[in-house]
Design an enzyme around this catalytic site. Structure first.
Site, mmCIF file in Angstrom:
data_model
loop_
_atom_site.group_PDB
_atom_site.id
_atom_site.type_symbol
_atom_site.label_atom_id
_atom_site.label_comp_id
_atom_site.label_asym_id
_atom_site.label_seq_id
_atom_site.Cartn_x
_atom_site.Cartn_y
_atom_site.Cartn_z
ATOM 1 N N HIS A 1 -14.319 -7.822 -0.001
ATOM 2 C CA HIS A 1 -14.380 -6.409 -0.371
ATOM 3 C C HIS A 1 -14.455 -6.210 -1.882
ATOM 4 O O HIS A 1 -15.067 -5.251 -2.355
ATOM 5 C CB HIS A 1 -13.166 -5.668 0.192
ATOM 6 N N ASP B 1 -16.426 -8.353 4.843
ATOM 7 C CA ASP B 1 -15.623 -7.285 4.240
ATOM 8 C C ASP B 1 -14.933 -6.502 5.355
ATOM 9 O O ASP B 1 -15.582 -5.958 6.247
ATOM 10 C CB ASP B 1 -16.533 -6.375 3.406
ATOM 11 N N SER C 1 -15.817 1.462 -1.619
ATOM 12 C CA SER C 1 -14.549 1.602 -0.918
ATOM 13 C C SER C 1 -14.181 3.080 -0.728
ATOM 14 O O SER C 1 -14.957 3.830 -0.139
ATOM 15 C CB SER C 1 -13.456 0.837 -1.682
#
Length: 202
Positions: free
Chosen positions: A175, A110, A52
């Site tokens: 995610h 995601d 991320s």
């Protein structure tokens, strides 16, 4: 967060927030730790990885280290998970041309790797693009599950084919789960874990 960009030392423009976050950590002690480890282990490869926000910072870190000449780009291994678009095409090309072993792993739908969206053409929010290569698991990422590799900055053969329906990506939380490991595992026993961090291993 994606509105402001700044120039990157290796070329192109990158997200200001991501770059400043990397530089704060780098100048706050990581550079010294990195150089100590590098000097103690000459000739070692460098692996840089993150998830991320940590993935964007890992990309910037790998590119920065190569540009500064600390380690040649062909001795750097960059592997990210759920990386948002970090810079413009010139930045993507710099990473492509400098770090041959660079892979962005994406889990199914995601949403984060599609931010900001390619179709967004509003001033400073436009012109973001990924660097290559994408590894897309359009499944639960269990052991033995297949993946698609797209050796391009952006490819409709991988997860970009989902960009036309980004709202559907909000229905599931892909995610936070990569290879069936939750990025929130630390909440249950790793007191100093930061899910946005990135890691340098020598």
């Amino acid at each position: 967060m994606f509105k402001n960009k700044t120039s990157f030392v290796g070329g192109g423009n990158v997200n200001l927030y991501f770059y400043q976050a990397f530089l704060d950590i780098w100048n706050g002690g990581m550079r010294d730790d990195f150089l100590t480890l590098k000097n103690a282990n000459p000739g070692f490869e460098l692996w840089v990885t993150g998830h991320s926000l940590g993935a964007a910072m890992a990309s910037l870190c790998a590119g920065y280290i190569a540009y500064m000449g600390y380690i040649p780009g062909d001795k750097i291994k960059l592997v990210t998970y759920g990386q948002p678009r970090t810079g413009d095409l010139a930045y993507a090309n710099y990473i492509d041309n400098t770090i041959p072993f660079a892979y962005r792993i994406i889990h199914q739908d995601d949403l984060v790797p599609h931010l900001p969206p390619l179709a967004l053409e509003i001033g400073d929010l436009s012109n973001y693009t990924h660097h290559k290569s994408e590894i897309w698991y359009n499944n639960n990422m269990a052991v033995g599950q297949p993946y698609i590799e797209c050796d391009a900055n952006e490819s409709n053969q991988c997860s970009d084919q989902l960009e036309g329906n980004l709202f559907n990506m909000l229905k599931e939380d892909y995610h936070d789960y990569y290879f069936n490991v939750s990025v929130m595992f630390a909440v249950h026993g790793c007191p100093n874990y930061n899910p946005g961090r990135f890691i340098i291993k020598t």
